[in-house]
Motif scaffolding. Structure first.
Motif, short mmCIF file in Angstrom:
data_model
loop_
_atom_site.label_atom_id
_atom_site.label_comp_id
_atom_site.label_asym_id
_atom_site.label_seq_id
_atom_site.Cartn_x
_atom_site.Cartn_y
_atom_site.Cartn_z
N SER A 1 0.85 -1.18 0.00
CA SER A 1 0.00 0.00 0.00
C SER A 1 0.89 1.23 0.00
CB SER A 1 -0.93 0.01 1.21
OG SER A 1 -1.75 1.16 1.20
N GLU B 1 0.82 5.41 -0.49
CA GLU B 1 -0.16 6.49 -0.41
C GLU B 1 0.42 7.80 -0.94
OE1 GLU B 1 -2.28 6.52 3.22
OE2 GLU B 1 -3.20 8.49 2.88
N SER C 1 -6.56 9.03 -12.46
CA SER C 1 -7.89 9.26 -11.90
C SER C 1 -8.28 10.71 -12.10
CB SER C 1 -7.90 8.93 -10.41
OG SER C 1 -9.12 9.31 -9.83
N ILE D 1 -12.98 11.26 -7.62
CA ILE D 1 -13.14 10.26 -6.55
C ILE D 1 -13.77 9.00 -7.12
CG2 ILE D 1 -14.29 9.71 -4.37
CD1 ILE D 1 -14.16 12.67 -3.68
N GLY D 2 -13.15 7.86 -6.82
CA GLY D 2 -13.69 6.58 -7.25
C GLY D 2 -13.50 6.26 -8.72
N SER E 1 -6.74 3.11 -5.95
CA SER E 1 -8.02 3.60 -5.43
C SER E 1 -7.89 5.07 -5.10
CB SER E 1 -8.45 2.80 -4.20
OG SER E 1 -7.51 2.95 -3.16
N ARG E 2 -9.01 5.76 -5.15
CA ARG E 2 -9.05 7.18 -4.81
C ARG E 2 -10.22 7.38 -3.85
NH1 ARG E 2 -8.69 12.25 -9.04
NH2 ARG E 2 -8.86 13.94 -7.49
N PRO E 3 -10.00 7.13 -2.58
CA PRO E 3 -11.09 7.22 -1.61
C PRO E 3 -11.50 8.65 -1.27
CG PRO E 3 -9.04 6.64 -0.51
CD PRO E 3 -8.76 6.63 -1.98
N GLN E 4 -10.59 9.59 -1.46
CA GLN E 4 -10.88 11.01 -1.23
C GLN E 4 -10.33 11.82 -2.39
OE1 GLN E 4 -9.93 12.45 2.80
NE2 GLN E 4 -9.58 10.32 3.41
N GLN F 1 -6.45 12.02 -2.36
CA GLN F 1 -5.72 10.86 -1.89
C GLN F 1 -5.75 9.78 -2.95
OE1 GLN F 1 -7.61 8.69 1.34
NE2 GLN F 1 -5.64 8.06 2.18
#
Lengths: 112, 112
Positions: free
Chosen positions: B20, B22, B50, B53-54, B67-70, B73
């Motif tokens: 992971s 970040e 991206s 978000i998402g 992944s782009r949770p925020q 981020q």
């Protein structure tokens, strides 16, 4: 897929000399950008030239773009030892949503 | 001011372990976010990007996911690392296609 190709792969010059690096690409572009990378670090944006521009200056940097030949050059004048780094061209390919496609880079060594 | 944070700087992981990485951006909203990988002495390969978000687009089928949770981020993950996942991973952001990318300082991943 690979878009930009830099030439030469490596360049060694003396301090005070000019350094010229070339980049060729394959498809139509929105703009072409040059980046610098010191060993083991992230890339730093140097200059962006749009597809309707032919030449651009920034300090000791001069970039040219020839869309008919699909090529660009980066000239660093009066080089310094601190210019030692890898230099990459990157193309913002038309209709690709702003993604940059990078070349393999030119490794520049400026000897004091 | 706009900054980008990427961590860790170096990572040594055994084959088969999870990953992971970040990346967070400060000082801008709704940036385009990118993950690149750079093999030794080579150019950058776009892995994921991206635009919101998402929303994740994968460029190269592989052992990794993003992944782009925020909004600011971006996370690069793997469930089981392979030796071939070793490399220098760079996160970057941009706003539209008229300006250059801003890169993080990179993560050197060695899979042993």
């Amino acid at each position: 897929s690979q878009q930009g190709e830099e030439d030469p792969q490596a360049l060694s010059i003396q301090e005070g000399e000019n350094a010229t690096m070339n980049c060729s690409y394959k498809t139509s572009i929105n703009n072409l950008q040059w980046y610098r990378q010191n060993s083991g670090r992230g890339l730093v944006h140097l200059i962006l030239i749009r597809s309707n521009e032919r030449e651009k200056h920034s300090g000791r940097l001069r970039v040219t773009l020839d869309t008919s030949k699909k090529s660009s050059s980066l000239l660093i004048t009066a080089s310094r030892a601190a210019d030692t780094a890898s230099y990459f061209c990157a193309t913002d390919v038309d209709n690709q949503g702003g993604k940059l496609i990078f070349g393999q880079g030119t490794e520049l060594s400026v000897k004091p | 001011s706009q900054t980008i944070h990427q961590w860790p700087a170096t990572l040594v992981q055994p084959v088969g372990s999870p990953l992971s990485l970040e990346c967070t951006v400060e000082g801008t909203s709704n940036p385009n976010l990118y993950w690149y990988r750079q093999a030794a002495g080579r150019g950058l390969q776009l892995l994921f990007y991206s635009v919101g978000i998402g929303q994740i687009s994968s460029e190269v089928p592989q052992n990794l996911s993003a992944s782009r949770p925020q909004d600011r981020q971006f996370i690069l993950s793997s469930k089981k690392l392979l030796l071939s996942d070793s490399g220098f991973y760079l996160c970057a952001w941009s706003v539209g296609g008229r300006h250059g990318y801003t890169f993080g300082s990179g993560t050197r991943l060695t899979v042993v």
